[in-house]
Design a protein around this motif. Structure first.
Motif, PDB file in Angstrom:
ATOM      1  N   ARG A   7      69.102   5.982  52.699  1.00 47.13           N
ATOM      2  CA  ARG A   7      68.746   4.724  51.552  1.00 47.13           C
ATOM      3  C   ARG A   7      68.424   6.288  50.430  1.00 47.13           C
ATOM      4  NH1 ARG A   7      65.214   0.847  50.903  1.00 47.13           N
ATOM      5  NH2 ARG A   7      65.507   0.108  53.130  1.00 47.13           N
ATOM      6  N   GLY A  16      60.894  -3.145  47.571  1.00 51.32           N
ATOM      7  CA  GLY A  16      61.674  -4.250  47.991  1.00 51.32           C
ATOM      8  C   GLY A  16      62.086  -5.439  47.752  1.00 51.32           C
ATOM      9  N   VAL A  21      67.321  -3.101  45.881  1.00 48.27           N
ATOM     10  CA  VAL A  21      66.735  -1.203  46.980  1.00 48.27           C
ATOM     11  C   VAL A  21      68.066  -1.147  47.797  1.00 48.27           C
ATOM     12  CG1 VAL A  21      65.304  -0.175  48.182  1.00 48.27           C
ATOM     13  CG2 VAL A  21      64.927  -0.937  46.119  1.00 48.27           C
ATOM     14  N   GLU A  23      70.735  -0.553  50.792  1.00 48.34           N
ATOM     15  CA  GLU A  23      70.845   0.029  51.476  1.00 48.34           C
ATOM     16  C   GLU A  23      71.595   1.369  52.251  1.00 48.34           C
ATOM     17  OE1 GLU A  23      69.525  -1.347  55.377  1.00 48.34           O
ATOM     18  OE2 GLU A  23      66.797  -1.658  54.345  1.00 48.34           O
ATOM     19  N   ASN A  70      70.107  -6.542  54.884  1.00 45.45           N
ATOM     20  CA  ASN A  70      69.482  -6.668  53.445  1.00 45.45           C
ATOM     21  C   ASN A  70      70.327  -6.849  52.179  1.00 45.45           C
ATOM     22  OD1 ASN A  70      66.500  -5.864  51.871  1.00 45.45           O
ATOM     23  ND2 ASN A  70      67.717  -4.472  51.696  1.00 45.45           N
ATOM     24  N   ASN A  91      68.129  -0.187  42.192  1.00 44.28           N
ATOM     25  CA  ASN A  91      66.994   0.016  41.832  1.00 44.28           C
ATOM     26  C   ASN A  91      66.381  -0.947  40.682  1.00 44.28           C
ATOM     27  OD1 ASN A  91      67.063   1.554  44.589  1.00 44.28           O
ATOM     28  ND2 ASN A  91      67.456   3.503  43.139  1.00 44.28           N
TER      29      ASN A  91
END
Length: 323
Positions: A7, A16, A21, A23, A70, A91
């Motif tokens: 991350r 998030g 966001v 990983e 995710n 982001n």
């Protein structure tokens, strides 16, 4: 290929639930972004002097991003989000259309004013019993500044509150809803201004058609561009007409308020998505003076024909934006 995940420390402070966001370390490669390539949501990353594009499905497989991870869930949101924005970088914030249905792009004060004025026209014509008769935007400011009209509007808000079963004392709720409608409709006004740039292109094409004359080899292509532009303007015009038509009876609109707001937003998103494709074409035509035949104009005509042909042929059918 499977790789370890990490991350980016710069993403630690981001939420998030509202930002992309990721990983996996592949998403931290400098210069990478998401874009719809030939209508396929893709991940682009630098590869030497080129940008390599990989579909989201291939990206999941290549980097072993399981459906419940995710990153995989964010990729699903990326695919939907590229309907509303042209590019997404890791982001970046998730478009507001996805989060709460509001627009991720902004309008100007003139669009808000135009939307407010159109709603006031509906109120005034409803009060006067002249629904559908000609009260223009240039007249509405004068009418709404008239003390008699102001008083009538206040009484009308109370009447509407009663007819909605709220009670006259709750007329402020009616006023608040009308103000919200104005806010939602201001985006339609912004898109209508964009539509006018398409009309400007059609005027320049007409001008060039006369300048090139019947003997020029570009004549046939100009004729085809004119026909396709007319079809584009007609289809856009029908969308604007449809959303405006439902704004004609304020009491009906307020009774189905939530459904009507959703209809405005669906129309807004659909039109905005389509106009995103026009950005480069509009920019090129704004720079074209169309005062004389030229190599640049001839090339622009060819490019415009190709742009229109793949979007407005008779077999082309537009689908609604899916959320």
């Amino acid at each position: 290929m499977q790789g370890e995940t990490t991350r980016d420390e710069s993403a630690e402070a981001l939420d998030g639930s509202t930002h992309f966001v990721f990983e996996h370390k592949v998403f931290s490669v400098e210069g990478c972004f998401f874009k719809a390539e030939a209508d396929t949501p893709s991940f682009l990353m630098p590869l030497g002097d080129e940008m390599a594009a990989i579909s989201l499905a291939s990206l999941r497989q290549e980097f072993d991003l399981g459906d419940e991870s995710n990153d995989a869930k964010l990729l699903d949101i990326v695919a939907k989000s590229l309907t509303y924005v042209k590019q997404i970088r890791p982001n970046d914030s998730i478009p507001q259309e996805i989060l709460d249905g509001t627009a991720s792009w902004s309008v100007e004060d003139r669009h808000r004013a135009a939307a407010r004025d159109r709603l006031m026209i509906q109120m005034v014509t409803w009060l006067s019993g002249r629904e559908g008769q000609g009260i223009g935007l240039d007249q509405i400011e004068q009418l709404t500044e008239d003390p008699k009209i102001k008083q009538q509007l206040q009484e009308a808000f109370g009447d509407i509150a009663e007819k909605l079963g709220l009670g006259r004392e709750r007329k402020q709720e009616v006023i608040n809803k009308i103000e919200q409608l104005g806010h939602e409709f201001s985006y339609i006004e912004g898109l209508l201004e964009r539509f006018h740039t398409v009309t400007d292109i059609a005027r320049k094409v007409d001008r060039l058609s006369k300048l090139y004359g019947d003997q020029n080899s570009s004549c046939d292509e100009l004729s085809r561009v004119k026909a396709l532009l007319q079809r584009a303007r007609s289809e856009f015009g029908m969308k604007f007409k449809a959303v405006n038509a439902q704004n004609c009876e304020m009491l009906t609109v307020l009774r189905g308020f939530d459904l009507y707001v959703q209809h405005i937003r669906d129309t807004r998103d659909d039109l905005h998505h389509r106009f995103m494709d026009w950005d480069e074409t509009i920019k090129q035509w704004q720079a074209e003076e169309a005062t004389a035949p030229s190599d640049e104009a001839t090339l622009l005509i060819k490019q415009t024909y190709h742009f229109l042909a793949v979007r407005f042929t008779k077999t082309q059918k537009w689908g609604s934006v899916k959320k």
